[in-house]
Design a protein around this motif. Structure first.
Motif, short mmCIF file in Angstrom:
data_model
loop_
_atom_site.label_atom_id
_atom_site.label_comp_id
_atom_site.label_asym_id
_atom_site.label_seq_id
_atom_site.Cartn_x
_atom_site.Cartn_y
_atom_site.Cartn_z
N ARG A 52 0.43 1.40 -14.38
CA ARG A 52 -0.50 0.81 -15.35
C ARG A 52 -1.62 0.04 -14.64
O ARG A 52 -2.77 0.09 -15.05
N LYS A 53 -1.29 -0.62 -13.55
CA LYS A 53 -2.29 -1.38 -12.81
C LYS A 53 -3.15 -0.50 -11.90
O LYS A 53 -4.14 -0.96 -11.35
N LEU A 54 -2.73 0.75 -11.74
CA LEU A 54 -3.47 1.66 -10.88
C LEU A 54 -4.48 2.52 -11.65
O LEU A 54 -5.02 3.47 -11.11
N LYS A 55 -4.72 2.17 -12.91
CA LYS A 55 -5.67 2.95 -13.70
C LYS A 55 -7.09 2.78 -13.21
O LYS A 55 -7.95 3.65 -13.40
N ASN A 56 -7.36 1.65 -12.57
CA ASN A 56 -8.66 1.45 -11.96
C ASN A 56 -8.80 2.43 -10.79
O ASN A 56 -7.98 2.45 -9.87
N PRO A 57 -9.84 3.28 -10.78
CA PRO A 57 -10.00 4.30 -9.73
C PRO A 57 -10.02 3.71 -8.32
O PRO A 57 -9.49 4.32 -7.39
N GLU A 58 -10.64 2.53 -8.16
CA GLU A 58 -10.71 1.93 -6.83
C GLU A 58 -9.33 1.53 -6.33
O GLU A 58 -9.00 1.71 -5.16
N MET A 59 -8.52 0.97 -7.23
CA MET A 59 -7.16 0.59 -6.84
C MET A 59 -6.33 1.82 -6.50
O MET A 59 -5.57 1.84 -5.52
N GLU A 60 -6.48 2.86 -7.29
CA GLU A 60 -5.73 4.09 -7.03
C GLU A 60 -6.12 4.70 -5.69
O GLU A 60 -5.28 5.18 -4.94
N GLU A 61 -7.42 4.65 -5.39
CA GLU A 61 -7.90 5.18 -4.12
C GLU A 61 -7.33 4.38 -2.95
O GLU A 61 -6.94 4.94 -1.92
N LYS A 62 -7.22 3.07 -3.10
CA LYS A 62 -6.68 2.21 -2.05
C LYS A 62 -5.23 2.57 -1.75
O LYS A 62 -4.84 2.72 -0.59
N VAL A 63 -4.43 2.74 -2.80
CA VAL A 63 -3.03 3.08 -2.62
C VAL A 63 -2.89 4.49 -2.04
O VAL A 63 -2.09 4.72 -1.12
N ARG A 64 -3.65 5.42 -2.58
CA ARG A 64 -3.57 6.80 -2.09
C ARG A 64 -3.91 6.87 -0.61
O ARG A 64 -3.23 7.55 0.17
N ARG A 65 -4.94 6.16 -0.21
CA ARG A 65 -5.39 6.18 1.19
C ARG A 65 -4.33 5.56 2.10
O ARG A 65 -4.02 6.10 3.17
N GLU A 66 -3.76 4.43 1.68
CA GLU A 66 -2.76 3.77 2.52
C GLU A 66 -1.54 4.66 2.72
O GLU A 66 -1.02 4.77 3.84
N ILE A 67 -1.08 5.31 1.66
CA ILE A 67 0.09 6.18 1.78
C ILE A 67 -0.21 7.36 2.70
O ILE A 67 0.58 7.72 3.58
N LYS A 68 -1.37 7.96 2.52
CA LYS A 68 -1.75 9.12 3.33
C LYS A 68 -1.80 8.77 4.80
O LYS A 68 -1.29 9.51 5.66
N ILE A 69 -2.40 7.63 5.12
CA ILE A 69 -2.57 7.24 6.51
C ILE A 69 -1.25 6.79 7.13
O ILE A 69 -0.93 7.15 8.27
#
Length: 490
Positions: A52-69
């Motif tokens: 629910r808190k990851l609906k903001n695209p910027e927040m989602e991008e931050k999490v996605r990037r951290e996991i990928k790296i």
């Protein structure tokens, strides 16, 4: 998108491998809990991220990037990501548990650190950052709050939410990170390549380690940015001359004139007391995957997993229960303290500790003097066609023949002690000990980037000339052993 989705089962079913414990902290997207991995008994940290808190695209991008790296990295001084579990409501990111908290809290508690303690921490930070850059990742948010310390005080670089992938010929512009640690080009909104802004941040961290304060600080952000852009700060008088030389080389406003990590590695302050496992670049994750630990594989197989499935998953970097167990065992049982090839100290120093009795060491002076050729020159190296394990076995056999006592501190790293006794004849039929020289040294086998193995012997304590005498005998015995092995193979 984030990792392996195990289906739509209940949370209890999806997290059946973990016993959740207390909450360690809260973040922008959720909370972090400590948990116990049931199969191995080791602790992990689990980030529970609310969708629910990851609906903001910027927040989602931050999490996605951290996991990928974080999935990409395998390094002793970078936080490890073990697995990602998704549910309809949350995303569970299982990461390495780091007991001692943030470097920031450590600095606040202790104040400024002395050169030796600061240098140990800084060397590990630089090793982790250099590894990021080699894998084309710029961190962009290096600060003591994002550097964790484990129970032994070793560094774990964390929080890759603002990091980005570097591409040849492409520049970045995003202004991000903590203002106090941001480089002038970042706060100015200029283009930057990447590594140079991490070097600046590391310079600020080094200043904080040695001074207990920040070089650039102001409650008013515009004023703070002016100070950063001008590069004006003061160096306390208590700093050592070498530190006073290094910090200004890192905090250079012009990024083109700023010291690089390669140049920083050559600086006298940085090189002093540099552990040998940090003296060469860490192997890439793909290289490490080729060197699977057979002992740990056996332990995982004994938990009920198929060996073939485990090795296949490890080599293809598949996330499953078996690989998570493998990496938890690997990280907790082989802690890096001084080895090149992942050599680390085990929780229990097992075996290979020779009983020490200096009084019974035989006379080797005659052996050394009678067997060494008079005109012999130093040998730079010798070719051995063997695996690292076989090389170490051959080395240990030679050490045993020279009556060297040792203890193993890693698969390719041992500490040794050797007594050199000098005798004088009393004119009858016996000899009296005139003097005794004890040499302590460390032996390390490490791998070079071109896939060769180097055998390093470093004196820790004892007379230099006696140590060189021993090295000559060691080389001679190794050559003899190698020639004997080759002749038996013909």
């Amino acid at each position: 998108m984030y990792g392996t989705d195990r289906g739509g089962g209940s949370v209890d079913t999806l997290l059946q491998n973990y016993k959740l414990g207390k909450t360690l902290g809260h973040g922008s997207f959720g909370k972090v809990k400590v948990a116990e991995h049931v199969l191995t008994g080791y602790k992990v940290a689990i980030k529970i991220l609310s969708r629910r808190k990851l609906k903001n695209p910027e927040m989602e991008e931050k999490v996605r990037r951290e996991i990928k790296i974080c999935r990409l990295f395998v390094h002793p001084h970078i936080i490890r990501l073990y697995e990602v579990i998704e549910t309809p409501l949350d995303i569970y990111v299982v990461m390495e548990y780091v007991k001692s908290g943030e470097l920031f809290d450590y600095i606040v508690e202790k104040g400024r650190l002395n050169d030796n303690e600061a240098r140990k921490i800084f060397q590990q930070i630089i090793s982790g950052v250099e590894y990021c850059h080699r894998n084309m990742v710029v961190h962009r948010d290096l600060k003591p709050e994002n550097i964790l310390l484990d129970s032994r005080g070793n560094v774990k670089v964390a929080d890759f939410g603002l990091s980005n992938i570097m591409r040849d010929g492409h520049f970045l512009r995003t202004s991000c990170g903590s203002p106090n640690y941001a480089a002038p080009e970042v706060v100015s909104g200029k283009l930057y390549a990447g590594p140079e802004i991490d070097v600046w941040s590391c310079g600020v961290i080094l200043y904080a380690l040695l001074c207990g304060t920040l070089p650039f600080d102001d409650e008013n952000i515009p004023n703070l940015f002016k100070k950063i852009k001008s590069g004006i700060y003061t160096l306390p008088s208590h700093l050592s001359p070498e530190a006073r030389d290094l910090i200004p080389r890192m905090l250079v406003v012009d990024p083109m004139k700023r010291i690089t990590i390669a140049e920083l590695r050559q600086h006298h302050w940085f090189k002093s007391q540099l552990p040998r496992y940090l003296a060469v670049p860490a192997p890439d994750a793909t290289d490490q995957l080729k060197k699977l630990d057979e002992d740990i594989i056996t332990k995982v197989v004994n938990m009920g997993f198929a060996r073939s499935d485990l090795t296949r998953s490890l080599q293809s970097r598949v996330q499953d229960d078996a690989t998570v167990a493998y990496y938890l065992l690997f990280d907790n049982q082989t802690r890096v303290v001084g080895g090149y090839l992942g050599a680390g100290i085990s929780e229990s120093l097992e075996g290979n500790l020779a009983a020490m009795n200096i009084d019974n060491v035989p006379d080797r002076d005659h052996l050394l003097r009678s067997n060494l050729p008079g005109e012999r020159k130093w040998q730079v190296g010798m070719k051995i066609t063997a695996s690292p394990r076989d090389i170490m076995t051959q080395i240990l056999e030679v050490l045993r023949s020279l009556n060297v006592c040792w203890k193993k501190i890693g698969p390719y790293n041992i500490k040794c002690i050797w007594a050199h006794l000098l005798y004088e004849n009393d004119g009858i039929n016996s000899a009296n000990i005139r003097s005794q020289n004890v040499v302590k040294f460390e032996i390390q086998l490490y791998k070079t980037p071109d896939d060769r193995y180097l055998f390093d012997v470093q004196r820790v304590k004892g007379p230099q000339l006696v140590f060189l005498d021993f090295c000559a005998a060691l080389i001679l015995q190794l050559e003899t052993s190698i020639l004997y092995t080759r002749s038996n193979c013909l």
